[in-house]
Design a protein around this motif. Sequence first.
Motif, PDB file in Angstrom:
ATOM      1  N   ALA A 104      30.972  41.229  43.411  1.00  0.00           N
ATOM      2  CA  ALA A 104      31.865  40.477  42.535  1.00  0.00           C
ATOM      3  C   ALA A 104      32.333  39.237  43.287  1.00  0.00           C
ATOM      4  N   LEU A 105      32.097  38.048  42.679  1.00  0.00           N
ATOM      5  CA  LEU A 105      32.418  36.771  43.325  1.00  0.00           C
ATOM      6  C   LEU A 105      33.539  36.086  42.545  1.00  0.00           C
ATOM      7  N   THR A 106      34.741  36.137  43.074  1.00  0.00           N
ATOM      8  CA  THR A 106      35.878  35.515  42.372  1.00  0.00           C
ATOM      9  C   THR A 106      35.818  33.996  42.432  1.00  0.00           C
ATOM     10  N   GLY A 107      35.237  33.455  43.504  1.00  0.00           N
ATOM     11  CA  GLY A 107      35.221  32.003  43.647  1.00  0.00           C
ATOM     12  C   GLY A 107      34.330  31.311  42.652  1.00  0.00           C
ATOM     13  N   ALA A 137      32.057  49.014  39.042  1.00  0.00           N
ATOM     14  CA  ALA A 137      31.670  50.427  38.941  1.00  0.00           C
ATOM     15  C   ALA A 137      30.284  50.456  38.331  1.00  0.00           C
ATOM     16  N   LEU A 138      29.331  51.058  39.033  1.00  0.00           N
ATOM     17  CA  LEU A 138      27.937  51.060  38.617  1.00  0.00           C
ATOM     18  C   LEU A 138      27.518  52.471  38.271  1.00  0.00           C
ATOM     19  N   LEU A 139      26.882  52.624  37.108  1.00  0.00           N
ATOM     20  CA  LEU A 139      26.384  53.913  36.657  1.00  0.00           C
ATOM     21  C   LEU A 139      25.033  53.684  35.997  1.00  0.00           C
ATOM     22  N   GLY A 140      23.952  54.088  36.685  1.00  0.00           N
ATOM     23  CA  GLY A 140      22.624  53.806  36.160  1.00  0.00           C
ATOM     24  C   GLY A 140      22.389  52.306  36.131  1.00  0.00           C
ATOM     25  N   GLU A 141      22.046  51.786  34.954  1.00  0.00           N
ATOM     26  CA  GLU A 141      21.824  50.348  34.772  1.00  0.00           C
ATOM     27  C   GLU A 141      22.984  49.700  34.033  1.00  0.00           C
ATOM     28  N   ARG A 142      24.123  50.343  34.073  1.00  0.00           N
ATOM     29  CA  ARG A 142      25.314  49.785  33.433  1.00  0.00           C
ATOM     30  C   ARG A 142      26.339  49.472  34.521  1.00  0.00           C
ATOM     31  N   LEU A 143      26.772  48.222  34.566  1.00  0.00           N
ATOM     32  CA  LEU A 143      27.760  47.780  35.555  1.00  0.00           C
ATOM     33  C   LEU A 143      29.024  47.356  34.827  1.00  0.00           C
ATOM     34  N   TRP A 144      30.145  47.930  35.245  1.00  0.00           N
ATOM     35  CA  TRP A 144      31.427  47.519  34.694  1.00  0.00           C
ATOM     36  C   TRP A 144      32.157  46.665  35.727  1.00  0.00           C
ATOM     37  N   VAL A 145      32.811  45.623  35.233  1.00  0.00           N
ATOM     38  CA  VAL A 145      33.449  44.638  36.100  1.00  0.00           C
ATOM     39  C   VAL A 145      34.910  44.493  35.691  1.00  0.00           C
ATOM     40  N   HIS A 153      45.868  37.843  32.306  1.00  0.00           N
ATOM     41  CA  HIS A 153      44.726  37.866  31.389  1.00  0.00           C
ATOM     42  C   HIS A 153      43.527  38.535  32.039  1.00  0.00           C
ATOM     43  N   GLY A 154      43.729  39.758  32.510  1.00  0.00           N
ATOM     44  CA  GLY A 154      42.642  40.508  33.091  1.00  0.00           C
ATOM     45  C   GLY A 154      42.008  41.444  32.085  1.00  0.00           C
ATOM     46  N   GLY A 155      40.949  42.135  32.542  1.00  0.00           N
ATOM     47  CA  GLY A 155      40.289  43.077  31.656  1.00  0.00           C
ATOM     48  C   GLY A 155      39.069  43.679  32.310  1.00  0.00           C
ATOM     49  N   VAL A 156      38.254  44.335  31.478  1.00  0.00           N
ATOM     50  CA  VAL A 156      37.020  44.975  31.929  1.00  0.00           C
ATOM     51  C   VAL A 156      35.902  44.557  30.994  1.00  0.00           C
ATOM     52  N   VAL A 157      34.735  44.235  31.589  1.00  0.00           N
ATOM     53  CA  VAL A 157      33.548  43.976  30.781  1.00  0.00           C
ATOM     54  C   VAL A 157      32.409  44.834  31.304  1.00  0.00           C
ATOM     55  N   GLY A 158      31.492  45.179  30.406  1.00  0.00           N
ATOM     56  CA  GLY A 158      30.305  45.929  30.767  1.00  0.00           C
ATOM     57  C   GLY A 158      29.081  45.043  30.748  1.00  0.00           C
TER      58      GLY A 158
END
Length: 549
Positions: A104-107, A137-145, A153-158
């Motif tokens: 994960a690259l915040t810059g 969080a990585l599970l199989g070929e699905r990555l959650w960020v 204004h944060g959140g989670v995306v898949g």
Amino acid sequence: MRHPLVRRLAAHCGVAGLLTSLLTGLLTVAPPAASAADTTTDLGVTFGSYAADLAVGGGRVFVAADDRIIVADTGGNLTGGVVTGLSGVRELAMNADETRLYAALTGSNEVAEIDTASLAVTRRIDLSAHPCPHTLALLGERLWVGHGCDDGHGGVVGLDLVAAAPAPVAVGGEHLSAPVLAAAGDTLVVGRTGLHHADMLVYDVGGGTPEPRGTIDGGKWRMDYLRDLALTSDGTTLFAAADTPGHFSRYDTTTLAATGTYGDGWDGYPSAVALGSGGAYVAAGRQWGSTDLTLYDAETGAAMFAADQPDAELLPDGVAFSGPDVFVLLRSSASRLLLWRVTGVALPASDLTVTAPARAYAGSPVTVEGRLTRTDGKALGLKPLAVIRRPVDGPKEPIAGVTTQKNGTFTFEDTPPDVGEVTYLVFWDGDDHYRRSSASVTVTVRHRSALTMDGPRSGVVGTAMELTGVLTAGGKPPSPGATLTVQRSVYVDNVSDGSVMLPPVSVNADGTYTFADTPAIAGRYSYLALWSGEATAGPAKATYQIMVE
């Protein structure tokens, strides 16, 4: 963020440092501490933040260090490998076959995909619409960020990693900051951060699309300022590290109820948690306490191991297993990023016992004995032991040449150099099959005391008789205020007429004493003087007999 480093003594290095830290810290706790085989590697960067992460796989350790990823082997040695051209690396995640690493690259508001063999960046996934990606969080070929720039204004995306250009899909609602994530089995957990009463949102991802399962209520379980999460491989059990309630917590992701705790709230802030040996062990990291790392039995909650780095602070989310070893990310008081390898903590336990006399006299040897076994009592054979003698005052000294016999027993003799309490710490460094162990025993060493008594050979009924003597402790007068207990027994025709306690007898500053007694009947008078001793000197006694007519 908490204040900069303010704690601890100078760092200890090698065996000398190990033994010093063992003696200053381990003697008060049951679990064994770090061994001489452990390593601490300076990763070559000055690190000004607390945002770092590590991932272990493919025989290597990958460390996120702001603008780069540094590579070490599983011995803790730098390989020379480094991934550059990155901006604000935060969290790392590795796929199941250990061929791809995600950062994960915040810059640059991206997730970088890295080939672990060549260390080349193979693609960059744009997250400019969801800025400041922090957690993965990585599970199989699905990555959650988990993303968020601390602007509310944060959140989670898949992300579907099978797609050539994965399109971010939002999961749940908005967060005040980037949440912490954990995924395993068919479970995704999203933990709110930077809050009192940090809720943990549980999703079912077995069908591909996250479906809310429920919320682990941070208010109900008093979870404040969540730092890290870990899930068992089947996703049914969650482990959480948060500032309060101070212990590490375990939850059932189906019932959403707390099912156990690890440690207490008196040894620093829980900041990192990882699972090893198929979920059998919990590696728990703390900040701002006397113990950086503790290994717990996941089922019973028993502490099995504890270790500390005196001149460095553990970083949040900075703990990972590598087989039986644990890697820990630290920041030193000089703001250097360190990789600490703690060896063998997930191996089967060994058991070390040690005994010695509770008391001994100065100048006389003390015999120390013990046994090293497996937990089932079977001997581990010939094993070298490290032994340290630690007096209350004075330098610590190693005692060389101590080795167990085939039946696991060991014995050695030592003559303490002075009076006072002396502690013997015995430590086995472990091997490829069994975890290290340690034990200690304390002996109180005192001077030998001597008491004399003298007086007349005979006396007459009704006439006072004077008795005198000298009390010494280690060849010198005792401490001021010493008193003797004197017992008189009278024998008439060799038959006892009873015993009487005389008034206490004070000892003079030079160790001499005097008391008088007036006989009432004829017979053989036997006097017994007793001194109970003091902190630095043992007891003493003296007898004297007078024939009275």
